[in-house]
Design a protein around this motif. Structure first.
Motif, PDB file in Angstrom:
ATOM      1  N   GLU A  71       0.814  -1.216   0.000  1.00  0.00           N
ATOM      2  CA  GLU A  71       0.000   0.000   0.000  1.00  0.00           C
ATOM      3  C   GLU A  71       0.848   1.267   0.000  1.00  0.00           C
ATOM      4  N   ASP A  73       3.995   4.025  -1.217  1.00  0.00           N
ATOM      5  CA  ASP A  73       4.359   4.697  -2.459  1.00  0.00           C
ATOM      6  C   ASP A  73       5.712   4.232  -2.981  1.00  0.00           C
ATOM      7  N   VAL A  78       4.373   0.189  -6.272  1.00  0.00           N
ATOM      8  CA  VAL A  78       3.502   0.818  -7.269  1.00  0.00           C
ATOM      9  C   VAL A  78       3.506   0.007  -8.559  1.00  0.00           C
ATOM     10  N   LYS A  79       4.699  -0.431  -8.995  1.00  0.00           N
ATOM     11  CA  LYS A  79       4.789  -1.239 -10.219  1.00  0.00           C
ATOM     12  C   LYS A  79       4.040  -2.557 -10.066  1.00  0.00           C
ATOM     13  N   ARG A  81       1.500  -3.196  -8.002  1.00  0.00           N
ATOM     14  CA  ARG A  81       0.052  -2.906  -7.996  1.00  0.00           C
ATOM     15  C   ARG A  81      -0.455  -2.642  -9.408  1.00  0.00           C
ATOM     16  N   ASN A  82       0.293  -1.876 -10.193  1.00  0.00           N
ATOM     17  CA  ASN A  82      -0.118  -1.586 -11.568  1.00  0.00           C
ATOM     18  C   ASN A  82      -0.129  -2.858 -12.411  1.00  0.00           C
ATOM     19  N   ARG A  83       0.854  -3.677 -12.200  1.00  0.00           N
ATOM     20  CA  ARG A  83       0.979  -4.915 -12.973  1.00  0.00           C
ATOM     21  C   ARG A  83      -0.158  -5.886 -12.638  1.00  0.00           C
ATOM     22  N   GLN A  85      -3.229  -5.181 -11.225  1.00  0.00           N
ATOM     23  CA  GLN A  85      -4.395  -4.390 -10.847  1.00  0.00           C
ATOM     24  C   GLN A  85      -5.699  -5.176 -10.859  1.00  0.00           C
ATOM     25  N   ASP A  86      -5.744  -6.308 -11.554  1.00  0.00           N
ATOM     26  CA  ASP A  86      -6.965  -7.110 -11.576  1.00  0.00           C
ATOM     27  C   ASP A  86      -7.051  -8.082 -10.401  1.00  0.00           C
ATOM     28  N   ASP A 119      -0.986 -12.378 -15.377  1.00  0.00           N
ATOM     29  CA  ASP A 119      -2.116 -11.643 -15.944  1.00  0.00           C
ATOM     30  C   ASP A 119      -1.945 -11.321 -17.424  1.00  0.00           C
ATOM     31  N   ASP A 135       9.653  -7.193 -22.317  1.00  0.00           N
ATOM     32  CA  ASP A 135       8.783  -7.473 -21.186  1.00  0.00           C
ATOM     33  C   ASP A 135       9.413  -8.509 -20.257  1.00  0.00           C
TER      34      ASP A 135
END
Length: 155
Positions: A71, A73, A78-79, A81-83, A85-86, A119, A135
């Motif tokens: 949770e 910053d 952050v990466k 969580r973005n990766r 996100q589902d 994902d 990637d």
């Protein structure tokens, strides 16, 4: 050198046999005494240990530390969580616990990479991204950073 190997094997065999004997004794006691066998193995069966579990710890636990990290910053968090996100926070934590349970560091990193890739797998082995080489490198670096950060946080 040969004597050391046979000595080590003998110690491992003895240790294994003791564990098997202890397990057999436990099984026999459970068959003989039923649930009352717990009194043979635990000092405070009827106590309030379950209700007070964790109250004596001032430091946050394993899950709390991972949750706080995810949770935060922090760039890696952050990466991640973005990766992912589902996925829910609980799913991410469960996946990270699995990754950290691997014995070798290399296995942890590749398990984390596989978790992060989860994902983007599209039916079969094809990937949604056209630049899969980049990637793969990027995901491996993120996995390495993630495992490194979690190892620092969890000690």
């Amino acid at each position: 050198m040969v004597a050391e190997k046979s000595s080590d094997r003998q110690q491992r065999l003895d240790s294994f046999l003791k564990a098997v004997e202890a397990a057999q004794q436990l099984q026999d006691d459970i068959m003989k005494y039923g649930l009352d066998a717990a009194y043979l193995y635990c000092d405070d069966v009827d106590g309030d240990w379950l209700e007070t579990w964790g109250n004596d710890d001032d430091e946050p636990g394993y899950i709390e530390k991972i949750t706080t990290f995810l949770e935060s910053d922090d760039v890696v968090a952050v990466k991640v969580r973005n990766r992912l996100q589902d996925k829910s926070l609980d799913e991410i934590i469960a996946g990270l616990e699995y990754c950290l349970s691997q014995l070798k560091e290399e296995d942890r990193i590749f398990a984390a990479k596989d978790f992060l890739v989860g994902d983007i797998v599209v039916s079969g082995s094809s990937r949604a991204s056209g630049n899969s080489d980049f990637d793969e490198v990027e995901l491996l670096e993120l996995a390495e950073d993630l495992i490194e950060r979690l190892t620092e946080i969890l000690g």
